[in-house]
Design an enzyme around this catalytic site. Structure first.
Site, PDB file in Angstrom:
ATOM      1  N   TYR A 157      -1.471  -4.141  -9.351  1.00 14.80           N
ATOM      2  CA  TYR A 157      -0.165  -4.702  -9.000  1.00 14.80           C
ATOM      3  C   TYR A 157       0.270  -5.753 -10.026  1.00 14.80           C
ATOM      4  CZ  TYR A 157       3.487  -6.577  -5.871  1.00 14.80           C
ATOM      5  OH  TYR A 157       4.679  -6.982  -5.313  1.00 14.80           O
ATOM      6  N   SER A 164       8.039  -9.730  -9.015  1.00 13.52           N
ATOM      7  CA  SER A 164       7.199 -10.449  -8.052  1.00 13.52           C
ATOM      8  C   SER A 164       6.717 -11.732  -8.707  1.00 13.52           C
ATOM      9  CB  SER A 164       5.989  -9.580  -7.695  1.00 13.52           C
ATOM     10  OG  SER A 164       4.998 -10.343  -7.027  1.00 13.52           O
TER      11      SER A 164
HETATM   12  P1  NAD Z   1       8.331  -2.094   1.834  1.00  8.46           P
HETATM   13  O1  NAD Z   1       7.008  -1.441   2.032  1.00  8.46           O
HETATM   14  O2  NAD Z   1       9.078  -2.625   3.031  1.00  8.46           O
HETATM   15  O3  NAD Z   1       9.310  -1.132   1.000  1.00  8.46           O
HETATM   16  C1  NAD Z   1       8.866  -0.341  -0.082  1.00  8.46           C
HETATM   17  C2  NAD Z   1       9.847   0.783  -0.291  1.00  8.46           C
HETATM   18  O4  NAD Z   1       9.362   1.600  -1.380  1.00  8.46           O
HETATM   19  C3  NAD Z   1       9.991   1.708   0.914  1.00  8.46           C
HETATM   20  O5  NAD Z   1      11.331   2.131   1.032  1.00  8.46           O
HETATM   21  C4  NAD Z   1       9.076   2.882   0.555  1.00  8.46           C
HETATM   22  O6  NAD Z   1       9.429   4.100   1.187  1.00  8.46           O
HETATM   23  C5  NAD Z   1       9.332   2.949  -0.939  1.00  8.46           C
HETATM   24  N1  NAD Z   1       8.316   3.710  -1.669  1.00  8.46           N
HETATM   25  C6  NAD Z   1       6.972   3.521  -1.689  1.00  8.46           C
HETATM   26  N2  NAD Z   1       6.386   4.461  -2.455  1.00  8.46           N
HETATM   27  C7  NAD Z   1       7.393   5.253  -2.926  1.00  8.46           C
HETATM   28  C8  NAD Z   1       7.432   6.398  -3.775  1.00  8.46           C
HETATM   29  N3  NAD Z   1       6.317   6.942  -4.305  1.00  8.46           N
HETATM   30  N4  NAD Z   1       8.636   6.961  -4.030  1.00  8.46           N
HETATM   31  C9  NAD Z   1       9.773   6.443  -3.498  1.00  8.46           C
HETATM   32  N5  NAD Z   1       9.789   5.362  -2.696  1.00  8.46           N
HETATM   33  C10 NAD Z   1       8.605   4.779  -2.423  1.00  8.46           C
HETATM   34  O7  NAD Z   1       8.037  -3.285   0.815  1.00  8.46           O
HETATM   35  P2  NAD Z   1       8.927  -4.519   0.337  1.00  8.46           P
HETATM   36  O8  NAD Z   1       8.169  -5.721   0.734  1.00  8.46           O
HETATM   37  O9  NAD Z   1      10.349  -4.396   0.723  1.00  8.46           O
HETATM   38  O10 NAD Z   1       8.774  -4.330  -1.241  1.00  8.46           O
HETATM   39  C11 NAD Z   1       9.827  -3.915  -2.106  1.00  8.46           C
HETATM   40  C12 NAD Z   1       9.543  -4.400  -3.523  1.00  8.46           C
HETATM   41  O11 NAD Z   1       9.436  -5.818  -3.518  1.00  8.46           O
HETATM   42  C13 NAD Z   1       8.224  -3.876  -4.110  1.00  8.46           C
HETATM   43  O12 NAD Z   1       8.406  -3.563  -5.477  1.00  8.46           O
HETATM   44  C14 NAD Z   1       7.286  -5.061  -3.955  1.00  8.46           C
HETATM   45  O13 NAD Z   1       6.274  -5.047  -4.907  1.00  8.46           O
HETATM   46  C15 NAD Z   1       8.254  -6.207  -4.167  1.00  8.46           C
HETATM   47  N6  NAD Z   1       7.802  -7.485  -3.616  1.00  8.46           N
HETATM   48  C16 NAD Z   1       7.548  -7.645  -2.274  1.00  8.46           C
HETATM   49  C17 NAD Z   1       7.114  -8.879  -1.796  1.00  8.46           C
HETATM   50  C18 NAD Z   1       6.811  -9.137  -0.320  1.00  8.46           C
HETATM   51  O14 NAD Z   1       6.235 -10.185  -0.001  1.00  8.46           O
HETATM   52  N7  NAD Z   1       7.188  -8.277   0.598  1.00  8.46           N
HETATM   53  C19 NAD Z   1       6.945  -9.940  -2.698  1.00  8.46           C
HETATM   54  C20 NAD Z   1       7.224  -9.735  -4.050  1.00  8.46           C
HETATM   55  C21 NAD Z   1       7.649  -8.506  -4.495  1.00  8.46           C
END
Ligand code: NAD
Length: 261
Positions: free
Chosen positions: A156, A143
């Site tokens: 985080y 991130s």
């Molecule tokens: P999202 O909520 O759409 O997806 C998260 C995924 O993780 C889902 O499939 C959920 O079921 C799974 N998950 C959560 N807890 C879990 C657990 N205990 N065991 C197994 N699976 C679990 O979120 P996203 O935005 O797609 O985020 C994905 C990654 O990208 C994360 O690591 C997040 O920190 C990172 N990220 C997201 C953003 C953003 O703006 N969306 C920005 C930077 C980084």
């Protein structure tokens, strides 16, 4: 590029960025192990859809990424059912926002476990097979918060900085085994999670949709545009290619200029 001989495990791939990465890998021919939580019928539809759309094998593990034993078992299951784990995408993650003095201890532990320690547990389990085959790709969804901080996101930011450090250590440890380890560091990514916040925020603050996007959500992102999940997936795919074999230990920003400031 073809990934036809490769098998991939993508954690947190039932939604958002992880699902887009799983689909991109499958489109290039990789067999895929999905992981994450959600509605069982919707997950099964995604799994079956990957097989139908791309002619690959797709399996699903419901392993909880906060549980080390379940993570190790998931890697073993993927190796047994697909034949190997050549590509490991550590993507599962959650967020919680609170001033530090009110931050629930259990939320801190959960975020450190899911966003950071799960990366160690999955890599630890997958590396012996990668070393034996002398080929591996580890891609971590970090991130912008692996590089800079924001207030009220202590767990985080800590976890993501931890992933960035672990990534560099793995790059050095695994450099002579044909295994690369890299981080992708997105800024704000357009996911359903973000999209759903907009109408409520418009009402609560009496703002237009554009004002919410530019002045509330994207204050930190100079381009004032969201990253798309497809853009993150395209970079993940490139990092899995042979053209990227000399990229390792990198933490590649995709944040509309956020961390340039
Ligand atoms: P999202 O909520 O759409 O997806 C998260 C995924 O993780 C889902 O499939 C959920 O079921 C799974 N998950 C959560 N807890 C879990 C657990 N205990 N065991 C197994 N699976 C679990 O979120 P996203 O935005 O797609 O985020 C994905 C990654 O990208 C994360 O690591 C997040 O920190 C990172 N990220 C997201 C953003 C953003 O703006 N969306 C920005 C930077 C980084």
């Amino acid at each position: 590029m073809s990934l036809k001989t490769r098998n991939a495990l993508v954690t947190g791939s039932t939604s958002g960025i992880g699902l887009a990465i799983a689909r991109a890998l499958a489109k290039e021919g990789a067999n895929v192990c999905l992981n994450g939580f959600g509605d069982a019928a919707a997950i099964e539809a995604e799994r079956a859809g990957l097989e139908k759309d791309f002619g690959v094998r797709a399996i699903y593990s419901g392993a909880d990424m906060s549980k080390p034993a379940e993570i190790a078992a998931m890697v073993k299951e993927a190796e047994a059912k697909l034949g190997s784990v050549d590509i490991l995408v550590n993507n599962a993650g959650i967020q919680f926002v609170s001033p530090v003095e009110d931050f629930p201890v259990e939320k801190w532990d959960q975020i450190i476990a899911i966003n950071m320690s799960s990366v160690f547990h999955a890599v630890r389990a997958a590396v012996p097979g990668m070393k034996a085959r002398k080929w591996g790709r580890i891609v971590n969804t970090a991130s912008a918060h692996s590089l800079v901080a924001s207030p009220f996101k202590s767990a985080y930011v800590t976890a993501k900085h931890g992933v960035a450090g672990f990534n560099k250590t793995m790059a050095l440890e695994l450099a002579t085994f044909g295994i690369t380890s890299n981080c992708i560091s997105p800024g704000y990514v357009w996911t359903p999670l973000v999209e759903k916040q907009i109408p409520d925020t418009m009402k609560a603050r009496n703002l237009s949709r554009d004002e919410v996007i530019n002045n509330v959500l994207l204050t930190a992102q100079p381009t004032k545009q969201f990253v798309t999940v497809e853009q993150v997936a395209a970079l993940a795919l490139f990092l899995c290619s042979d053209a990227a074999s000399q990229i390792t230990g990198a933490n590649i920003s995709m944040d509309g200029g956020w961390t340039a400031a």
